[in-house]
Design a protein around this motif. Structure first.
Motif, short mmCIF file in Angstrom:
data_model
loop_
_atom_site.label_atom_id
_atom_site.label_comp_id
_atom_site.label_asym_id
_atom_site.label_seq_id
_atom_site.Cartn_x
_atom_site.Cartn_y
_atom_site.Cartn_z
N SER A 13 22.32 28.31 -83.60
CA SER A 13 21.08 27.76 -83.04
C SER A 13 21.33 27.15 -81.65
O SER A 13 20.49 27.28 -80.75
CB SER A 13 20.47 26.72 -83.98
OG SER A 13 21.36 25.66 -84.22
N ARG A 14 22.47 26.48 -81.46
CA ARG A 14 22.80 25.94 -80.14
C ARG A 14 22.98 27.07 -79.11
O ARG A 14 22.52 26.98 -77.97
CB ARG A 14 24.08 25.09 -80.22
CG ARG A 14 23.91 23.76 -80.92
CD ARG A 14 25.23 23.04 -81.11
NE ARG A 14 25.10 21.78 -81.80
CZ ARG A 14 24.83 20.61 -81.24
NH1 ARG A 14 24.69 20.56 -79.91
NH2 ARG A 14 24.72 19.51 -81.95
N TYR A 15 23.65 28.12 -79.55
CA TYR A 15 23.85 29.29 -78.68
C TYR A 15 22.51 29.90 -78.27
O TYR A 15 22.30 30.23 -77.09
CB TYR A 15 24.72 30.31 -79.42
CG TYR A 15 24.79 31.68 -78.79
CD1 TYR A 15 25.52 31.90 -77.63
CD2 TYR A 15 24.13 32.76 -79.37
CE1 TYR A 15 25.59 33.17 -77.06
CE2 TYR A 15 24.19 34.03 -78.81
CZ TYR A 15 24.92 34.22 -77.65
OH TYR A 15 24.97 35.49 -77.08
N LYS A 16 21.62 30.04 -79.24
CA LYS A 16 20.31 30.62 -78.94
C LYS A 16 19.50 29.73 -78.00
O LYS A 16 18.83 30.23 -77.09
CB LYS A 16 19.53 30.87 -80.24
CG LYS A 16 20.07 32.00 -81.08
CD LYS A 16 19.86 33.34 -80.39
CE LYS A 16 20.33 34.51 -81.23
NZ LYS A 16 20.10 35.82 -80.57
N LYS A 17 19.57 28.44 -78.19
CA LYS A 17 18.85 27.51 -77.32
C LYS A 17 19.36 27.62 -75.88
O LYS A 17 18.58 27.63 -74.92
CB LYS A 17 19.00 26.07 -77.82
CG LYS A 17 18.19 25.04 -77.02
CD LYS A 17 18.28 23.67 -77.66
CE LYS A 17 17.58 22.61 -76.81
NZ LYS A 17 16.11 22.82 -76.73
N MET A 18 20.67 27.73 -75.73
CA MET A 18 21.26 27.86 -74.39
C MET A 18 20.94 29.20 -73.76
O MET A 18 21.10 29.39 -72.56
CB MET A 18 22.77 27.63 -74.46
CG MET A 18 23.15 26.21 -74.87
SD MET A 18 24.92 25.98 -75.19
CE MET A 18 25.56 25.93 -73.52
N ASN A 19 20.48 30.16 -74.58
CA ASN A 19 20.06 31.46 -74.07
C ASN A 19 18.54 31.56 -73.91
O ASN A 19 18.00 32.66 -73.79
CB ASN A 19 20.55 32.57 -75.00
CG ASN A 19 21.99 32.97 -74.70
OD1 ASN A 19 22.26 33.75 -73.78
ND2 ASN A 19 22.93 32.41 -75.46
N GLY A 20 17.86 30.42 -73.93
CA GLY A 20 16.44 30.39 -73.61
C GLY A 20 15.49 30.49 -74.78
O GLY A 20 14.27 30.58 -74.60
N PHE A 21 16.01 30.46 -76.01
CA PHE A 21 15.15 30.55 -77.18
C PHE A 21 14.62 29.17 -77.58
O PHE A 21 15.30 28.15 -77.40
CB PHE A 21 15.91 31.15 -78.37
CG PHE A 21 16.14 32.63 -78.27
CD1 PHE A 21 15.30 33.52 -78.93
CD2 PHE A 21 17.17 33.14 -77.51
CE1 PHE A 21 15.51 34.88 -78.85
CE2 PHE A 21 17.40 34.50 -77.41
CZ PHE A 21 16.56 35.38 -78.09
N ASN A 22 13.43 29.18 -78.14
CA ASN A 22 12.87 27.99 -78.78
C ASN A 22 13.36 28.03 -80.22
O ASN A 22 13.02 28.94 -80.97
CB ASN A 22 11.34 28.05 -78.72
CG ASN A 22 10.69 26.77 -79.16
OD1 ASN A 22 11.34 25.73 -79.24
ND2 ASN A 22 9.41 26.82 -79.46
N ILE A 23 14.18 27.07 -80.61
CA ILE A 23 14.83 27.16 -81.92
C ILE A 23 14.16 26.26 -82.95
O ILE A 23 13.63 25.20 -82.63
CB ILE A 23 16.34 26.82 -81.85
CG1 ILE A 23 16.55 25.38 -81.41
CG2 ILE A 23 17.07 27.80 -80.94
CD1 ILE A 23 17.94 24.83 -81.71
N LEU A 24 14.18 26.72 -84.20
CA LEU A 24 13.80 25.91 -85.34
C LEU A 24 15.01 25.90 -86.27
O LEU A 24 15.40 26.94 -86.80
CB LEU A 24 12.57 26.50 -86.04
CG LEU A 24 12.11 25.79 -87.34
CD1 LEU A 24 11.82 24.31 -87.07
CD2 LEU A 24 10.88 26.48 -87.92
#
Length: 808
Positions: free
Chosen positions: A64-75
């Motif tokens: 989830s941290r990786y996805k957030k740093m790639n511009g995703f809105n995470i849940l």
């Protein structure tokens, strides 16, 4: 910059600051791509977490941290699966009310999880025992009731005499209660049942579109257990009673010389006035009820049975009269609970030989075994050629089946049928600690759903919540709660006193995380449309045929009534390999080998624990804890920490640049594939290379910190701030690699001479054939094979093959 890596000070500092600044609160921004990353939420046991529990949680935190740093809105939420037998049994053992026990256990779990620095949005926390949550569990049950998918039954069910409650098939493992290990009995009991079998085809076919491990998908296929065959009718002589029998081998029906009912088959009760040896039959039925299903069906077990003397059935194909038996190896829950018995099933064959029941052959192999089969010296169970089967003689089994069905169908004695091993879901529990089933029983109207406006039906406070063992829940003794008015006619009514199973609240909880404060709907459809389905679901493989079957069924029902937008809940599933104790056994208080993560956090730090658990081995494989092994990740983090003392504005060598960009590529790919151990290994390679340098370029060091941040968020946040950066790492952009800095300028190619490898040369990419040939001619290990030879062919396939053909 401080030279000392004080993990206690650093981790406490950043946990507090992250919480104060609310940096992990989920955004409601539909303009961004979303990523919903979810752990199977835990049952908050009284024992708290051991070091094996966080493994999956660490993985989803990294992703989830990786996805957030790639511009995703995470849940990335967390909650508690707190109803059911585990919580109630713990409360009984410790003489504490289940509600108080659950509250205390949740508090302990939450503190342990917070120590590990997870990026949960705690404002979305849910608890299945919260009335505002289980209101919607009850609502879904009412919708199933209205659609005819929830019904009352009095058939024999699995009963745990220790837990004193009914169990679904999925709660039974090897004939024992999954929760306590007690041998399960069969007991006729009033219970609510959900028609999950009506969804069997969809559950089976839709497995194919899921990105799940093949082993989990195969477990689901096997549990659903679809088979194609026929249902044939054996009529009982001199009565209106019929015995429907499901078979996949109707090609053997002409050898059917007796039928067998499961001892628990309800038809037996209707036949009692015909049965001449009823006392013996009843004794046998009682004896069989005490035997585990797995023991009843094992091939090695000696077969037993009793004839229902005085009861005769008619074979629909031969029209012959055949005796009716009961036998232990026929189970009521499989097929129709009855079989026609013949010479082509080993268990039938063995029973007939034991009790001198006549047998007849109707299928033979087309080989030398035929004579033994015809003489009944051996049981032939395979496909073969039909004999003694009237007009179907000489046909193969495959050819005969549809023709036999067609003939009997015209007579109203057979039809094509599909069968499933999957049984309807026994949904009642005769316990206190569960969601009340929202039904009111009225003598005039029957079972009536509680009006939606009156939901939730709250679980009342009780002094005594121990199970009664009578088949009634402890709720039955609370007359002021039980006695109520019928919502339909206004007459006297009684509340349903059974409660829901522990699987009810966990069958849809992932939806509530998307909209956990909504009091007017289970979930807002627009929010659900954005967040669903779950992009990554991580948990134990042991849930393959319980939670994951139930949740898919529940979700498909919600889809059918328009409550959700998609027909599957979890796009990608990843199971977690267990972490065993250092002695190789499962961690347990019984063995005294439990390791508390709090102790590791105290001595070595949360970041060390996180890195170690991801470095131990492939994520989906089991591994044993090692006190020595955990030291390595600590040393790695200390190396990373010390590198900040070598920061420079000067550039590092081209070789460092190559390793750096290889690392960016490798870590990015490995997080995506959940190959965390090799991602960490690559970061260690980069760190070791930087350690050997006289200085470390500031930007290169920052890149390492960004790559390490999802794995070790506390230490990297501290380094980040000490480097003068004010933006939180989780809000910074993930590094990008430059492929041109990774690619090798030279490559090695083998040289084959007359098909045999004779040497290897190194060439620059882009060399033409003449340039390659010149290098070959100047390579001693190749030239010695060409001396005094004539080159008849020189073949060069660019950057792939060098092949030389020579002659004397």
């Amino acid at each position: 910059m401080s030279d000392t890596y004080d993990h206690k000070e650093i981790e406490a500092k950043w946990r507090k600051k992250w919480q104060e600044d609310g940096i992990y609160k989920t955004e409601e921004d539909s303009s961004k791509p979303k990523y919903y990353c979810l752990d199977m939420f835990p049952y908050p046991s009284g024992d708290g977490l051991h070091v094996g529990h966080p493994k999956g949680y660490i993985a989803t935190d990294i992703v989830s941290r990786y996805k957030k740093m790639n511009g995703f809105n995470i849940l990335h939420p967390m909650g508690w699966d707190a109803f059911g037998l585990p919580a109630e049994n713990y409360a009984i053992k410790n003489k504490i009310h289940p509600r108080i026990a659950v509250e205390q256990n949740i508090e302990r779990f939450k503190k342990q999880l917070e120590l590990l620095g997870f990026n949960y949005d705690w404002s979305r926390e849910i608890n299945t025992t919260d009335p505002s949550y289980y209101k919607w569990t009850q609502w879904a049950f009412i919708k199933m009731f209205e659609k005819g998918l929830a019904y009352e039954s009095n058939e024999p069910i699995n009963w745990c005499p220790s837990c004193k409650t009914g169990l679904a098939n999925e709660d039974v493992e090897d004939g024992k209660c999954e929760r306590c290990g007690t041998v399960v009995e069969k007991k006729p009991l009033r219970q609510w049942v959900l028609k999950i079998r009506e969804y069997a085809d969809r559950l089976l076919s839709d497995v194919e579109k899921l990105d799940w491990p093949e082993s989990i998908k195969e477990s689901q296929r096997n549990w659903i257990g679809k088979s194609e065959g026929a249902e044939v009718i054996f009529k009982i002589k001199d009565s209106d009673l019929e015995v429907p029998i499901y078979t996949t081998r109707i090609d053997t029906i002409y050898s059917g010389t007796f039928i067998i009912l499961a001892p628990e088959h309800p038809l037996i009760d209707s036949l009692m006035d015909k049965i001449e040896n009823s006392e013996l039959v009843e004794q046998y039925r009682n004896d069989v009820s005490k035997i585990e299903d797995k023991d009843r069906t094992t091939l090695e077990k000696e077969k037993t049975g009793v004839e229902l003397k005085g009861v005769i059935a008619i074979n629909p194909a031969t029209k012959e009269e055949v005796p009716v038996w009961i036998a232990d190896f026929v189970l009521f829950q499989y097929g129709t609970g009855a079989v026609f018995a013949d010479a082509h099933d080993q268990r039938d064959f063995d029973l007939a030989k034991k009790y001198n029941i006549p047998l007849k052959v109707s299928i033979v192999p087309n080989n030398e075994e035929r004579e033994d089969v015809e003489k009944l010296n051996t049981c032939f169970e395979g496909e073969g050629i039909l004999i003694n089967s009237e007009e179907f003689d000489s046909l193969s089994s495959a050819e005969a089946r549809p023709k036999i069905i067609e003939k009997l169908e015209k007579e109203g004695l057979a039809k094509k049928a599909t069968n499933y091993k999957l049984r309807d879901w026994v949904f009642s529990r005769q316990r206190y600690w569960g969601e009340p089933i929202p039904i009111i029983h009225c003598q005039k109207c029957g079972p009536v759903a509680v009006p939606e406006a009156d939901l939730p039906v709250k679980l009342p406070e009780v002094d005594s919540y121990e199970p009664t063992g009578t088949g009634e829940s402890p709720l039955a003794n609370i007359s002021e709660w039980v006695n109520t008015k019928c919502p339909k006619c206004g007459g006297e009514g009684k509340r349903e006193t059974n409660t829901m199973p522990q699987w009810a609240g966990s069958s849809w909880y992932y939806l509530r995380f998307e909209d956990n404060k909504n009091d007017s709907a289970l979930v807002d459809k627009e929010k659900e449309k954005y967040w669903s389905s779950v992009d990554l679901y991580v948990g134990g493989a042991e849930h393959a045929t319980r939670h994951l079957i139930y949740a898919r069924f529940w979700h498909k029902f919600l889809f059918d009534i328009g409550a959700v937008n998609y027909d599957e809940p979890f796009t990608k599933l990843q199971h977690v390999g267990l972490i065993n104790a250092s002695d190789g056994r499962k961690m347990s208080k019984r063995w005294g080998n439990v390791i508390n993560p709090d102790d590791i956090v105290e001595t070595l730090g949360a970041d060390t624990l996180r890195v170690y658990e991801m470095f131990m081995g492939p994520f989906d494989q089991g591994v044993s804890w090692s006190e020595d092994g955990v030291v390595g990740p600590r040393r790695f983090l200390e190396k990373v920490w010390k590198l900040k003392n070598k920061i420079s504005e000067e550039n590092n060598s081209d070789e460092i640049e190559k390793i750096l960009h290889k690392t960016i590529k490798k870590v990015s790919e490995d997080i995506s594939s959940m190959s965390f151990n090799t991602a960490i290994s690559q970061m260690m390679i980069l760190t070791n290379a930087l350690e050997k340098e006289d200085f470390v370029n500031k930007e290169n060091y920052k890149t390492l910190i960004l790559l390490l941040a999802p794995f070790a968020p506390h230490i990297t946040e501290e380094i980040n701030i000490q480097m003068g950066n004010t933006e939180y790492l989780c809000n910074q952009k993930w590094p990008e690699y430059d492929l041109s800095k990774i690619e090798e300028k030279n490559l090695k190619i083998g040289v084959q001479i007359n098909g045999k490898l004779r040497g290897v040369i190194e060439i620059e990419k882009g060399f033409n054939e003449d340039q390659v040939k010149k290098i070959v001619e100047n390579t001693p290990e190749v030239v010695r094979w060409l001396e005094k030879k004539t080159i008849s062919k020189f073949i060069y396939i660019p950057e792939k093959v060098i092949s030389i053909v020579i002659s004397e």
